[in-house]
Design a protein around this motif. Structure first.
Motif, PDB file in Angstrom:
ATOM      1  N   ARG A   6       0.867  -1.160   0.021  1.00  0.00           N
ATOM      2  CA  ARG A   6      -0.063   0.044  -0.144  1.00  0.00           C
ATOM      3  C   ARG A   6       0.899   1.412  -0.008  1.00  0.00           C
ATOM      4  O   ARG A   6       0.489   2.424  -0.071  1.00  0.00           O
ATOM      5  CB  ARG A   6      -0.943   0.017   1.225  1.00  0.00           C
ATOM      6  CG  ARG A   6      -1.917  -1.116   1.317  1.00  0.00           C
ATOM      7  CD  ARG A   6      -2.461  -1.296   2.601  1.00  0.00           C
ATOM      8  NE  ARG A   6      -1.269  -1.602   3.480  1.00  0.00           N
ATOM      9  CZ  ARG A   6      -1.887  -1.712   4.831  1.00  0.00           C
ATOM     10  NH1 ARG A   6      -2.925  -1.543   5.392  1.00  0.00           N
ATOM     11  NH2 ARG A   6      -0.615  -2.119   5.602  1.00  0.00           N
ATOM     12  N   GLU A   7       2.127   0.984   0.064  1.00  0.00           N
ATOM     13  CA  GLU A   7       3.144   2.129   0.004  1.00  0.00           C
ATOM     14  C   GLU A   7       3.406   2.698  -1.344  1.00  0.00           C
ATOM     15  O   GLU A   7       3.554   1.947  -2.404  1.00  0.00           O
ATOM     16  CB  GLU A   7       4.238   1.818   0.842  1.00  0.00           C
ATOM     17  CG  GLU A   7       5.058   2.942   1.695  1.00  0.00           C
ATOM     18  CD  GLU A   7       6.042   2.136   2.716  1.00  0.00           C
ATOM     19  OE1 GLU A   7       6.355   3.264   3.510  1.00  0.00           O
ATOM     20  OE2 GLU A   7       6.552   1.179   2.338  1.00  0.00           O
ATOM     21  N   VAL A   8       3.507   3.965  -1.542  1.00  0.00           N
ATOM     22  CA  VAL A   8       4.096   4.428  -2.828  1.00  0.00           C
ATOM     23  C   VAL A   8       5.641   4.352  -2.531  1.00  0.00           C
ATOM     24  O   VAL A   8       6.166   5.162  -1.893  1.00  0.00           O
ATOM     25  CB  VAL A   8       3.648   6.180  -3.119  1.00  0.00           C
ATOM     26  CG1 VAL A   8       4.399   6.752  -4.093  1.00  0.00           C
ATOM     27  CG2 VAL A   8       1.949   5.977  -3.058  1.00  0.00           C
ATOM     28  N   ALA A   9       6.229   3.388  -3.551  1.00  0.00           N
ATOM     29  CA  ALA A   9       7.604   3.017  -3.357  1.00  0.00           C
ATOM     30  C   ALA A   9       8.050   2.308  -4.541  1.00  0.00           C
ATOM     31  O   ALA A   9       7.579   2.288  -5.614  1.00  0.00           O
ATOM     32  CB  ALA A   9       7.647   1.938  -2.261  1.00  0.00           C
ATOM     33  N   CYS A  10       9.416   2.467  -4.712  1.00  0.00           N
ATOM     34  CA  CYS A  10      10.068   1.564  -5.782  1.00  0.00           C
ATOM     35  C   CYS A  10      11.267   0.700  -5.189  1.00  0.00           C
ATOM     36  O   CYS A  10      11.452   0.838  -3.828  1.00  0.00           O
ATOM     37  CB  CYS A  10      10.712   2.524  -6.755  1.00  0.00           C
ATOM     38  SG  CYS A  10      12.266   3.568  -6.061  1.00  0.00           S
ATOM     39  N   LEU A  11      11.607  -0.151  -6.046  1.00  0.00           N
ATOM     40  CA  LEU A  11      12.588  -1.054  -5.389  1.00  0.00           C
ATOM     41  C   LEU A  11      13.945  -0.878  -6.358  1.00  0.00           C
ATOM     42  O   LEU A  11      13.665  -0.977  -7.744  1.00  0.00           O
ATOM     43  CB  LEU A  11      11.915  -2.453  -5.701  1.00  0.00           C
ATOM     44  CG  LEU A  11      12.761  -3.765  -5.421  1.00  0.00           C
ATOM     45  CD1 LEU A  11      13.480  -3.747  -4.316  1.00  0.00           C
ATOM     46  CD2 LEU A  11      12.009  -4.949  -5.760  1.00  0.00           C
ATOM     47  N   ILE A  12      15.182  -1.156  -5.421  1.00  0.00           N
ATOM     48  CA  ILE A  12      16.314  -1.264  -6.265  1.00  0.00           C
ATOM     49  C   ILE A  12      16.829  -2.407  -5.665  1.00  0.00           C
ATOM     50  O   ILE A  12      17.140  -2.654  -4.464  1.00  0.00           O
ATOM     51  CB  ILE A  12      17.470   0.025  -5.809  1.00  0.00           C
ATOM     52  CG1 ILE A  12      16.757   1.178  -6.257  1.00  0.00           C
ATOM     53  CG2 ILE A  12      18.683  -0.363  -6.331  1.00  0.00           C
ATOM     54  CD1 ILE A  12      17.433   2.560  -5.915  1.00  0.00           C
ATOM     55  N   VAL A  13      17.124  -3.569  -6.653  1.00  0.00           N
ATOM     56  CA  VAL A  13      17.520  -4.811  -6.151  1.00  0.00           C
ATOM     57  C   VAL A  13      18.532  -5.250  -6.846  1.00  0.00           C
ATOM     58  O   VAL A  13      18.845  -5.155  -8.109  1.00  0.00           O
ATOM     59  CB  VAL A  13      16.396  -5.739  -6.125  1.00  0.00           C
ATOM     60  CG1 VAL A  13      15.674  -5.966  -7.690  1.00  0.00           C
ATOM     61  CG2 VAL A  13      16.797  -7.029  -5.713  1.00  0.00           C
ATOM     62  N   ASP A  14      19.655  -6.051  -6.250  1.00  0.00           N
ATOM     63  CA  ASP A  14      20.807  -6.512  -7.029  1.00  0.00           C
ATOM     64  C   ASP A  14      20.281  -7.983  -7.662  1.00  0.00           C
ATOM     65  O   ASP A  14      19.543  -8.556  -7.417  1.00  0.00           O
ATOM     66  CB  ASP A  14      21.924  -7.188  -5.853  1.00  0.00           C
ATOM     67  CG  ASP A  14      23.189  -7.373  -6.568  1.00  0.00           C
ATOM     68  OD1 ASP A  14      23.277  -7.183  -7.670  1.00  0.00           O
ATOM     69  OD2 ASP A  14      24.019  -7.638  -5.643  1.00  0.00           O
ATOM     70  N   ILE A  15      21.020  -8.003  -8.869  1.00  0.00           N
ATOM     71  CA  ILE A  15      20.211  -8.935  -9.752  1.00  0.00           C
ATOM     72  C   ILE A  15      20.812 -10.302  -9.256  1.00  0.00           C
ATOM     73  O   ILE A  15      20.361 -11.451  -9.287  1.00  0.00           O
ATOM     74  CB  ILE A  15      20.735  -8.668 -11.334  1.00  0.00           C
ATOM     75  CG1 ILE A  15      19.845  -9.577 -12.183  1.00  0.00           C
ATOM     76  CG2 ILE A  15      22.370  -9.204 -11.368  1.00  0.00           C
ATOM     77  CD1 ILE A  15      19.781  -8.750 -13.600  1.00  0.00           C
ATOM     78  N   ARG A  16      21.898 -10.545  -8.768  1.00  0.00           N
ATOM     79  CA  ARG A  16      22.893 -11.586  -8.152  1.00  0.00           C
ATOM     80  C   ARG A  16      22.801 -11.485  -6.624  1.00  0.00           C
ATOM     81  O   ARG A  16      23.610 -10.600  -6.036  1.00  0.00           O
ATOM     82  CB  ARG A  16      24.048 -11.983  -8.587  1.00  0.00           C
ATOM     83  CG  ARG A  16      24.002 -12.116 -10.142  1.00  0.00           C
ATOM     84  CD  ARG A  16      25.606 -12.499 -10.653  1.00  0.00           C
ATOM     85  NE  ARG A  16      25.823 -12.720 -11.924  1.00  0.00           N
ATOM     86  CZ  ARG A  16      25.709 -13.726 -12.709  1.00  0.00           C
ATOM     87  NH1 ARG A  16      25.468 -15.027 -11.954  1.00  0.00           N
ATOM     88  NH2 ARG A  16      25.947 -13.787 -13.889  1.00  0.00           N
ATOM     89  N   MET A  17      22.305 -12.425  -5.696  1.00  0.00           N
ATOM     90  CA  MET A  17      22.382 -12.547  -4.405  1.00  0.00           C
ATOM     91  C   MET A  17      22.308 -14.046  -4.089  1.00  0.00           C
ATOM     92  O   MET A  17      22.015 -14.738  -4.602  1.00  0.00           O
ATOM     93  CB  MET A  17      21.290 -11.698  -3.806  1.00  0.00           C
ATOM     94  CG  MET A  17      21.166 -10.348  -4.039  1.00  0.00           C
ATOM     95  SD  MET A  17      19.663  -9.391  -3.020  1.00  0.00           S
ATOM     96  CE  MET A  17      18.446 -10.097  -4.007  1.00  0.00           C
ATOM     97  N   GLU A  18      22.858 -14.196  -2.588  1.00  0.00           N
ATOM     98  CA  GLU A  18      22.757 -15.448  -2.110  1.00  0.00           C
ATOM     99  C   GLU A  18      21.412 -15.853  -1.592  1.00  0.00           C
ATOM    100  O   GLU A  18      20.576 -14.892  -1.689  1.00  0.00           O
ATOM    101  CB  GLU A  18      23.443 -15.442  -0.948  1.00  0.00           C
ATOM    102  CG  GLU A  18      25.052 -15.516  -1.003  1.00  0.00           C
ATOM    103  CD  GLU A  18      25.740 -16.429  -1.634  1.00  0.00           C
ATOM    104  OE1 GLU A  18      25.245 -17.692  -1.252  1.00  0.00           O
ATOM    105  OE2 GLU A  18      26.466 -16.486  -2.413  1.00  0.00           O
ATOM    106  N   GLY A  19      20.855 -16.908  -1.759  1.00  0.00           N
ATOM    107  CA  GLY A  19      19.472 -17.216  -1.702  1.00  0.00           C
ATOM    108  C   GLY A  19      18.611 -16.912  -2.887  1.00  0.00           C
ATOM    109  O   GLY A  19      18.935 -17.066  -3.994  1.00  0.00           O
TER     110      GLY A  19
END
Length: 208
Positions: free
Chosen positions: A50-63
């Protein structure tokens, strides 16, 4: 004074603490609210749709990888704009993410000005998606106030059928159709048939 900056929230998901700290310092300095996570799994537990937000995410991660996280968000039909952080060799993979709807990708080491401009664009997109979601919820709430018979009449009005045709379809009198029509207009707050169509079609065909 509000504790939440007006610019919106940026989620940062990266298993590299140095990258998280760098992004948090940069974006908080530009008056964004930043929430950092060291894994996609931790982000999914805390993410508030419900939050006005965006996501920055690393393409390669553990898990769970950034790609897997994007797939999870797509499954949830989340409108959250996503940008990927990539290493030098990950560009082909990043192109795949954009075909699935990612807004963009940035290569390490990233340029601060370019990143801030990208976040600005993503949050504007998130705000628009949130407003559309709110409008849709309002329309659905209005439509839910109709009786089943009124809903049947509305469906036929939207299909362009005349009062006489609606009366024939439903086996009721024209006066009854007119009464239902008046009730529908009142419940939906519509002054004209055009208003009525906008509300009804919006509820039936939510924007993507």
């Amino acid at each position: 004074m509000s504790l939440i900056p007006k610019k919106g929230t940026v989620y940062v998901v990266d298993d590299d603490e140095a990258v998280r700290d760098s992004l948090q310092w940069l974006l908080e300095g530009k008056d964004y609210r930043v929430k950092c996570f060291d894994s996609a799994e931790a982000f999914l537990v805390r993410f508030d749709p419900r939050e006005v937000a965006c996501l920055i995410v690393d393409i390669r991660m553990e898990g769970m990888s950034g790609l897997d996280l994007q797939d999870r968000l797509l499954e949830r039909k989340s409108p959250l704009p996503v940008v990927f952080i990539t290493g030098h060799g990950d560009v082909p993979m990043a192109v795949t993410t954009m075909k699935k709807g990612a807004v963009d990708f940035i290569e390490k080491p990233f340029q601060e000005d370019a990143l801030v401009a990208l976040v600005e664009r993503m949050l504007a997109q998130a705000q628009q998606a949130f407003e559309q979601y709110q409008e849709q919820m309002s329309r659905d709430a209005l439509i839910s106030r109709l009786t089943s018979r009124e809903a049947q009449v509305l469906q036929r009005i939207v299909a362009g059928r005349l009062n006489k045709q609606i009366a024939d379809d439903l086996g009721i009198s024209i006066k009854t159709v007119e009464a239902h029509r008046a009730n529908i207009m009142e419940k939906l707050g519509a002054n004209t048939v055009a208003d009525l169509l906008k509300i009804a079609l919006g509820a039936q065909h939510p924007k993507s």
